[in-house]
Structures are given as structure tokens and as C-alpha cells.
Design a protein around this motif. Structure first.
Motif: not given
Length: 123
Positions: A2-4, A14-16, A73-75
Motif C-alpha cells: 500500500m505505498d500509493l 493509471k492505477v492497479a 490501490l497500488e502503482t
């Protein structure tokens, strides 16, 4: 994982999306940010337009009923790196299984080739 930082997202980024599973983190795809404010982040999947809402404060999906396994969410880079490491691990395990099969069949040439392949892998 969870670094986003949800507060620094902008419309069009854009996110993953990923979800913690019982054994590992499961990837749920790449989405585009459609709305951002101090409370929520809304993302949309490009293939079918499905939208999901995430809380900025809780850092997880708002409609989730399971508090401990909710999506986050994450990068995109983090998700691609996880997929790449899983692919390498599968190849490594498959090579070991092939080596065991070659040893059972007493195929020395195939065993030597597989040992050379395993030595060249980075694990």
C-alpha cells in the motif's frame, strides 16, 4: 503493497487494484482515475466501464463488506513487478519438476541441460 498516496492522484492516472487473499496478494487489473477529492477516489476499468470507489481515509474500497480483505490501490509498476516475480517462480518450480522427471526416466542429457538452465536462473 500500500505505498500509493491517494491524495496525490490526479484524474487520468493509471492505477492497479489488488486484494489480499488467504495466501498471497491477488491482482484485479489496471484502472483509470475518474474522480478525486479529499474523501474518495473513483476509478474506471477501460474494458467495460465498471467503476469502483475507494476511501482516501481508510485506504480501501468503500463498498467492501470484508474489512480485512478489501481491495486497495497500488502503482501499476508494483503490480507488474509482482507478476514478473510470480512468473519467475513458476518457471523455477517447473524446471525442478522437469529435472525430477528426467532423473526418474534416467535421461542424463536432459538432466544436464536442465541443471544448466537452473544454474543460469536468478533465484
Amino acid at each position: 503493497m500500500m505505498d500509493l498516496d491517494y491524495t496525490k492522484l490526479a484524474v487520468g492516472d493509471k492505477v492497479a487494484i489488488a486484494r489480499t487473499g488467504s495466501w498471497s496478494i491477488m491482482n484485479e487489473g489496471v484502472y483509470t482515475v475518474v474522480k478525486v477529492n479529499k474523501m474518495v477516489v473513483v476509478v474506471r476499468r477501460e474494458s467495460d466501464g465498471y467503476e469502483r470507489t475507494f476511501s482516501v481515509k481508510r485506504r480501501c474500497e468503500t463498498s467492501s463488506t470484508n474489512r480485512y480483505r478489501s481491495a486497495f490501490l497500488e502503482t501499476v509498476d508494483a503490480q507488474e513487478a509482482r507478476e514478473e516475480s510470480r512468473k519467475k517462480e513458476r518457471e523455477y518450480r517447473q524446471s525442478w519438476a522437469d529435472l525430477e522427471r528426467a532423473a526418474l526416466n534416467r535421461d542424463l542429457a536432459a538432466a544436464k541441460a536442465l541443471v544448466a538452465k537452473l544454474e543460469s536462473m536468478e533465484m
